[in-house]
Design a protein around this motif. Structure first.
Motif, PDB file in Angstrom:
ATOM      1  N   LEU A 173       0.829  -1.207   0.000  1.00 55.22           N
ATOM      2  CA  LEU A 173       0.000   0.000   0.000  1.00 55.22           C
ATOM      3  C   LEU A 173       0.863   1.257   0.000  1.00 55.22           C
ATOM      4  N   VAL A 174       1.892   1.278   0.834  1.00 55.15           N
ATOM      5  CA  VAL A 174       2.777   2.447   0.905  1.00 55.15           C
ATOM      6  C   VAL A 174       3.487   2.643  -0.438  1.00 55.15           C
ATOM      7  N   ALA A 175       3.973   1.562  -1.016  1.00 51.81           N
ATOM      8  CA  ALA A 175       4.685   1.661  -2.291  1.00 51.81           C
ATOM      9  C   ALA A 175       3.794   2.231  -3.386  1.00 51.81           C
ATOM     10  N   ALA A 176       2.501   1.873  -3.367  1.00 49.96           N
ATOM     11  CA  ALA A 176       1.587   2.320  -4.413  1.00 49.96           C
ATOM     12  C   ALA A 176       1.044   3.717  -4.160  1.00 49.96           C
ATOM     13  N   THR A 177       1.021   4.157  -2.890  1.00 56.88           N
ATOM     14  CA  THR A 177       0.353   5.407  -2.528  1.00 56.88           C
ATOM     15  C   THR A 177       1.299   6.594  -2.447  1.00 56.88           C
ATOM     16  N   ALA A 178       2.516   6.370  -1.990  1.00 57.37           N
ATOM     17  CA  ALA A 178       3.473   7.477  -1.876  1.00 57.37           C
ATOM     18  C   ALA A 178       3.779   8.037  -3.269  1.00 57.37           C
ATOM     19  N   VAL A 179       4.115   9.314  -3.312  1.00 60.76           N
ATOM     20  CA  VAL A 179       4.414   9.978  -4.584  1.00 60.76           C
ATOM     21  C   VAL A 179       5.853   9.627  -4.977  1.00 60.76           C
ATOM     22  N   LEU A 180       5.987   8.584  -5.767  1.00 63.27           N
ATOM     23  CA  LEU A 180       7.297   8.063  -6.143  1.00 63.27           C
ATOM     24  C   LEU A 180       7.380   7.938  -7.661  1.00 63.27           C
ATOM     25  N   THR A 181       8.586   7.855  -8.162  1.00 67.71           N
ATOM     26  CA  THR A 181       8.775   7.608  -9.582  1.00 67.71           C
ATOM     27  C   THR A 181       8.475   6.147  -9.898  1.00 67.71           C
ATOM     28  N   VAL A 182       8.258   5.872 -11.171  1.00 67.42           N
ATOM     29  CA  VAL A 182       8.079   4.493 -11.612  1.00 67.42           C
ATOM     30  C   VAL A 182       9.299   3.657 -11.219  1.00 67.42           C
ATOM     31  N   ALA A 183      10.480   4.222 -11.349  1.00 60.71           N
ATOM     32  CA  ALA A 183      11.708   3.482 -11.018  1.00 60.71           C
ATOM     33  C   ALA A 183      11.735   3.103  -9.544  1.00 60.71           C
ATOM     34  N   ASP A 184      11.339   4.049  -8.661  1.00 63.74           N
ATOM     35  CA  ASP A 184      11.303   3.744  -7.230  1.00 63.74           C
ATOM     36  C   ASP A 184      10.295   2.634  -6.948  1.00 63.74           C
ATOM     37  N   ARG A 185       9.117   2.752  -7.532  1.00 61.90           N
ATOM     38  CA  ARG A 185       8.087   1.740  -7.301  1.00 61.90           C
ATOM     39  C   ARG A 185       8.517   0.386  -7.855  1.00 61.90           C
ATOM     40  N   GLN A 186       9.172   0.408  -8.997  1.00 62.71           N
ATOM     41  CA  GLN A 186       9.616  -0.846  -9.590  1.00 62.71           C
ATOM     42  C   GLN A 186      10.625  -1.541  -8.685  1.00 62.71           C
ATOM     43  N   ARG A 187      11.528  -0.776  -8.108  1.00 59.63           N
ATOM     44  CA  ARG A 187      12.509  -1.379  -7.199  1.00 59.63           C
ATOM     45  C   ARG A 187      11.817  -1.992  -5.988  1.00 59.63           C
ATOM     46  N   LEU A 188      10.788  -1.326  -5.476  1.00 65.69           N
ATOM     47  CA  LEU A 188      10.067  -1.868  -4.322  1.00 65.69           C
ATOM     48  C   LEU A 188       9.319  -3.144  -4.688  1.00 65.69           C
ATOM     49  N   LEU A 189       8.700  -3.174  -5.867  1.00 64.38           N
ATOM     50  CA  LEU A 189       7.973  -4.367  -6.289  1.00 64.38           C
ATOM     51  C   LEU A 189       8.904  -5.566  -6.412  1.00 64.38           C
ATOM     52  N   ALA A 190      10.136  -5.329  -6.830  1.00 60.46           N
ATOM     53  CA  ALA A 190      11.076  -6.420  -7.094  1.00 60.46           C
ATOM     54  C   ALA A 190      11.673  -7.009  -5.822  1.00 60.46           C
ATOM     55  N   ILE A 191      11.478  -6.364  -4.673  1.00 61.36           N
ATOM     56  CA  ILE A 191      12.038  -6.870  -3.412  1.00 61.36           C
ATOM     57  C   ILE A 191      11.168  -8.019  -2.912  1.00 61.36           C
ATOM     58  N   ASP A 192      11.779  -9.175  -2.682  1.00 59.90           N
ATOM     59  CA  ASP A 192      11.026 -10.352  -2.252  1.00 59.90           C
ATOM     60  C   ASP A 192      10.708 -10.345  -0.757  1.00 59.90           C
ATOM     61  N   ASP A 193      11.584  -9.788   0.038  1.00 54.97           N
ATOM     62  CA  ASP A 193      11.456  -9.851   1.490  1.00 54.97           C
ATOM     63  C   ASP A 193      10.689  -8.633   2.011  1.00 54.97           C
ATOM     64  N   THR A 194       9.640  -8.861   2.804  1.00 55.54           N
ATOM     65  CA  THR A 194       8.812  -7.758   3.307  1.00 55.54           C
ATOM     66  C   THR A 194       9.626  -6.794   4.163  1.00 55.54           C
ATOM     67  N   ALA A 195      10.453  -7.323   5.050  1.00 58.51           N
ATOM     68  CA  ALA A 195      11.255  -6.448   5.922  1.00 58.51           C
ATOM     69  C   ALA A 195      12.172  -5.561   5.084  1.00 58.51           C
ATOM     70  N   ALA A 196      12.790  -6.130   4.052  1.00 55.64           N
ATOM     71  CA  ALA A 196      13.675  -5.338   3.190  1.00 55.64           C
ATOM     72  C   ALA A 196      12.888  -4.266   2.451  1.00 55.64           C
ATOM     73  N   ARG A 197      11.659  -4.591   2.007  1.00 52.85           N
ATOM     74  CA  ARG A 197      10.831  -3.599   1.324  1.00 52.85           C
ATOM     75  C   ARG A 197      10.453  -2.462   2.287  1.00 52.85           C
ATOM     76  N   LEU A 198      10.101  -2.802   3.508  1.00 51.21           N
ATOM     77  CA  LEU A 198       9.743  -1.778   4.501  1.00 51.21           C
ATOM     78  C   LEU A 198      10.943  -0.888   4.834  1.00 51.21           C
ATOM     79  N   ARG A 199      12.127  -1.476   4.919  1.00 49.40           N
ATOM     80  CA  ARG A 199      13.330  -0.659   5.181  1.00 49.40           C
ATOM     81  C   ARG A 199      13.552   0.325   4.029  1.00 49.40           C
ATOM     82  N   ALA A 200      13.397  -0.152   2.805  1.00 47.60           N
ATOM     83  CA  ALA A 200      13.569   0.726   1.643  1.00 47.60           C
ATOM     84  C   ALA A 200      12.535   1.847   1.670  1.00 47.60           C
ATOM     85  N   GLU A 201      11.310   1.521   2.080  1.00 45.74           N
ATOM     86  CA  GLU A 201      10.261   2.539   2.141  1.00 45.74           C
ATOM     87  C   GLU A 201      10.529   3.566   3.230  1.00 45.74           C
TER      88      GLU A 201
END
Length: 232
Positions: A173-201
């Protein structure tokens, strides 16, 4: 193990659990929707949404030149969109509502099999069971995300919505809602581990919040902004 999936290139990134409405006007994607609707009852009615790396998703035609020319190239990781609602229009097009389901990585794209792209894809793993690190990070992300929303929204009362407690759902939800570039969102989508995605966010939200406090504007070119799907 690979699966075969119809592919719909878009200038946005879809995340699992997020709603994505689309207006279908090109004949090749009209054919895709007709094929999905025509599947037997109980068969999956989903296609892959993949963000465009370069090129343009609309086929060239009268009044529709392809900016820069050249063949569209795609990111490797996408998310399936499950067809939930279809409205056929008088001109033969469709208005559809889809929901993101599962992430995949493209192994090979087939541009010749039919009117629309298909791809051999590998399903990406999703976390199963509790993750203490992700749960601790989720609480931090909720706090920082609420502060961020207070900076980007004109009406503070809009921040009263309930954010999901499930760490994986929250991360999408955060990845899709925050005002980010396509590149930022793409990097978040590609992260397999939830904790790693949350740290990036957390890093992204802190960066954007600091810039917002200084300049009161989101320093992202409009051409690079992804249109966030709506939460399901």
């Amino acid at each position: 193990m690979t699966a075969r999936l119809p592919v719909f290139p878009l200038a946005t990134v879809l995340f699992p659990g997020l709603v994505l409405p689309l207006h279908i006007f090109e004949e090749r994607y009209r054919a895709l929707i007709r094929d999905l609707v025509g599947r037997p009852e109980g068969a999956p009615r989903e296609f892959g949404v993949v963000a465009i790396r370069a090129g343009w998703e609309v086929a060239p035609g009268p009044g529709r030149p392809t900016p820069g020319g050249g063949e569209v190239t795609l990111h490797e990781v996408g998310c399936t969109a499950e067809l939930r609602q279809v409205t056929e229009l008088d001109d033969g097009g469709f208005d559809i509502v889809t929901v993101g389901r599962r992430r995949f990585r493209i192994a090979e794209v087939d541009r010749q099999a039919g009117p629309y792209l298909t791809a051999a894809v590998e399903w990406l793993p999703e976390p199963a069971g509790p993750d203490e690190a992700a749960e601790l990070l989720a609480a931090r992300v909720i706090s920082v995300f609420r502060q961020y929303l207070g900076l980007v929204r004109a009406d503070p009362e809009e921040i009263s919505e309930q954010l999901p407690e499930d760490p994986t759902v929250l991360s999408h939800l955060v990845a899709a809602t925050a005002v980010l570039t396509v590149a930022d969102r793409q990097r978040l989508l590609a992260i397999d581990d939830t904790a790693a995605r949350l740290r990036a966010e957390l890093r992204l939200l802190n960066r954007e919040s600091a810039l917002l406090r200084q300049v009161r504007a989101v320093p992202v070119p409009l051409s690079e902004l992804a249109s966030p799907p709506a939460p399901n």
